[in-house]
Design an enzyme around this catalytic site. Sequence first.
Site, mmCIF file in Angstrom:
data_model
loop_
_atom_site.group_PDB
_atom_site.id
_atom_site.type_symbol
_atom_site.label_atom_id
_atom_site.label_comp_id
_atom_site.label_asym_id
_atom_site.label_seq_id
_atom_site.Cartn_x
_atom_site.Cartn_y
_atom_site.Cartn_z
ATOM 1 N N ARG A 62 0.833 -1.194 0.000
ATOM 2 C CA ARG A 62 0.000 0.000 0.000
ATOM 3 C C ARG A 62 0.867 1.242 0.000
ATOM 4 O O ARG A 62 0.566 2.240 -0.658
ATOM 5 C CB ARG A 62 -0.944 0.020 1.210
ATOM 6 C CG ARG A 62 -1.661 1.364 1.375
ATOM 7 C CD ARG A 62 -2.730 1.355 2.453
ATOM 8 N NE ARG A 62 -2.355 0.661 3.647
ATOM 9 C CZ ARG A 62 -1.533 1.132 4.597
ATOM 10 N NH1 ARG A 62 -0.956 2.320 4.452
ATOM 11 N NH2 ARG A 62 -1.277 0.420 5.670
ATOM 12 N N TYR A 115 -16.747 17.271 -15.662
ATOM 13 C CA TYR A 115 -17.117 15.859 -15.654
ATOM 14 C C TYR A 115 -18.080 15.598 -14.497
ATOM 15 O O TYR A 115 -17.880 16.078 -13.373
ATOM 16 C CB TYR A 115 -15.850 15.013 -15.526
ATOM 17 C CG TYR A 115 -16.086 13.580 -15.143
ATOM 18 C CD1 TYR A 115 -16.940 12.768 -15.881
ATOM 19 C CD2 TYR A 115 -15.448 13.019 -14.039
ATOM 20 C CE1 TYR A 115 -17.159 11.458 -15.523
ATOM 21 C CE2 TYR A 115 -15.648 11.705 -13.681
ATOM 22 C CZ TYR A 115 -16.515 10.924 -14.420
ATOM 23 O OH TYR A 115 -16.734 9.628 -14.058
ATOM 24 N N ASP A 188 -7.252 18.827 -15.015
ATOM 25 C CA ASP A 188 -7.579 17.468 -15.441
ATOM 26 C C ASP A 188 -7.172 17.361 -16.907
ATOM 27 O O ASP A 188 -7.803 17.950 -17.784
ATOM 28 C CB ASP A 188 -9.071 17.217 -15.260
ATOM 29 C CG ASP A 188 -9.479 15.788 -15.600
ATOM 30 O OD1 ASP A 188 -8.760 15.130 -16.384
ATOM 31 O OD2 ASP A 188 -10.516 15.322 -15.091
ATOM 32 N N LYS A 213 -8.487 6.016 -19.250
ATOM 33 C CA LYS A 213 -8.811 6.508 -20.582
ATOM 34 C C LYS A 213 -7.617 6.363 -21.528
ATOM 35 O O LYS A 213 -7.155 5.271 -21.786
ATOM 36 C CB LYS A 213 -9.306 7.948 -20.474
ATOM 37 C CG LYS A 213 -10.366 8.173 -19.381
ATOM 38 C CD LYS A 213 -11.585 7.283 -19.495
ATOM 39 C CE LYS A 213 -12.750 7.726 -18.622
ATOM 40 N NZ LYS A 213 -12.513 7.693 -17.181
#
Length: 416
Positions: A62, A115, A188, A213
């Site tokens: 982690r 978004y 972004d 994406k």
Amino acid sequence: MTPETSPGAHHDWSGAGFATRAIHAGQDPDPTTGAVVPPIYATSTYKQDGVGGLRGGYEYSRSANPTRTALETALAAAEGGTAGFAFASGLAAEDALLRAALRPGDHVVIPDDAYGGTYRLVARVFGAWGVEHTAADLADLDAVRAAVQPGRTRAIWVETPTNPLLGISDIAALAEVAHDADALLVVDNTFATPYLQNPLALGADVVVHSTTKYVGGHSDVVGGALVVGPRVGHGGAAEAPVALPGGRQAPDGGTSLADAVRFHQNASGAVAGPFDAWLTLRGLKTLAVRMDRHTANAAAVATFLDEHPRVTEVLYPGLASHPGHELAARQMRGFGGMVSFRVGSESAALDVVGRTRVFTLAESLGGVESLIEHPGRMTHASVAGSALEVPADLVRVSVGIEDAADLLADLDQALA
């Protein structure tokens, strides 16, 4: 191995071209075996040589994993940043950034066509935490200045191009507005990708990606990333590391944004797993060649739609008629693979998205295959009734890398 000692980290690829950085940064052949592809370190923990005697700094996956380190190194190199962070999704990256930078009582300026997932996170999750927001047309600098609340605004959140209306904002000018207000400029960069646009070089403080994406590029992995850059001055020279707004400290006492993000990445734990990191790293290697094809195909699609009698408006920054065309040409190397268009009514839009064959009716974007969707009913349903509500007759397409002639024929029959 740590980010400083992992394979490839000792090479300085900063002077190389984009495709070279994407293929090699953080990814030198394995020193033990000579493997040219970074291994998938499918392990949760690491043997210590005595209590606290960590081998290269790794103790628990982690906190850090060598496969994730390779991806984070490559992403930072691609964006020209100083620190990269990989997450389990784009929204996990956004959440970690906002928690690192904001406090209850703060204020954020967001795009008026952001978004839907970003809006939901800011308005409904962070709104309940005491963070307020104002939606503004980020292409209008006066509107942005009016939206800033002195002493409270700690971030201006930018999408350029925006999702789904493909609006273009001036990153360098917005950086000045943000920094004058002691706020971060967050960009972004999912639609543009680091191949087509580098916001950090234009003055942004941190870049956000849904690596699901274009960076991943094959619709087979979900992920997100943050890349923090050095603060860039008006002359374009790198200054000091980006500091937290308002003179704040990270929970571990650090004052830089990268320190705060690193703490929250580990403390909250929404990290990219090793296989997901490996898939994303593989996608990044071919981003440059894929984006060239995405962009060429999207230009063909936009031109075709612009001339079609059943299409009332085409939203694509590559068209000279787009209000942000000249700005996009200055701050981008290409206009990207996303095209939105309007067809006059919601029923007509639903008919079009239901009739395509090569374009698959699906959410998401940026994969090698072409996708089509109705934002109002699908990706942006969460903004219905808000200032960010999208037109009901809007159709959004993610133009893939198939043969352009087949894409145009498919849209032609769907619009017939």
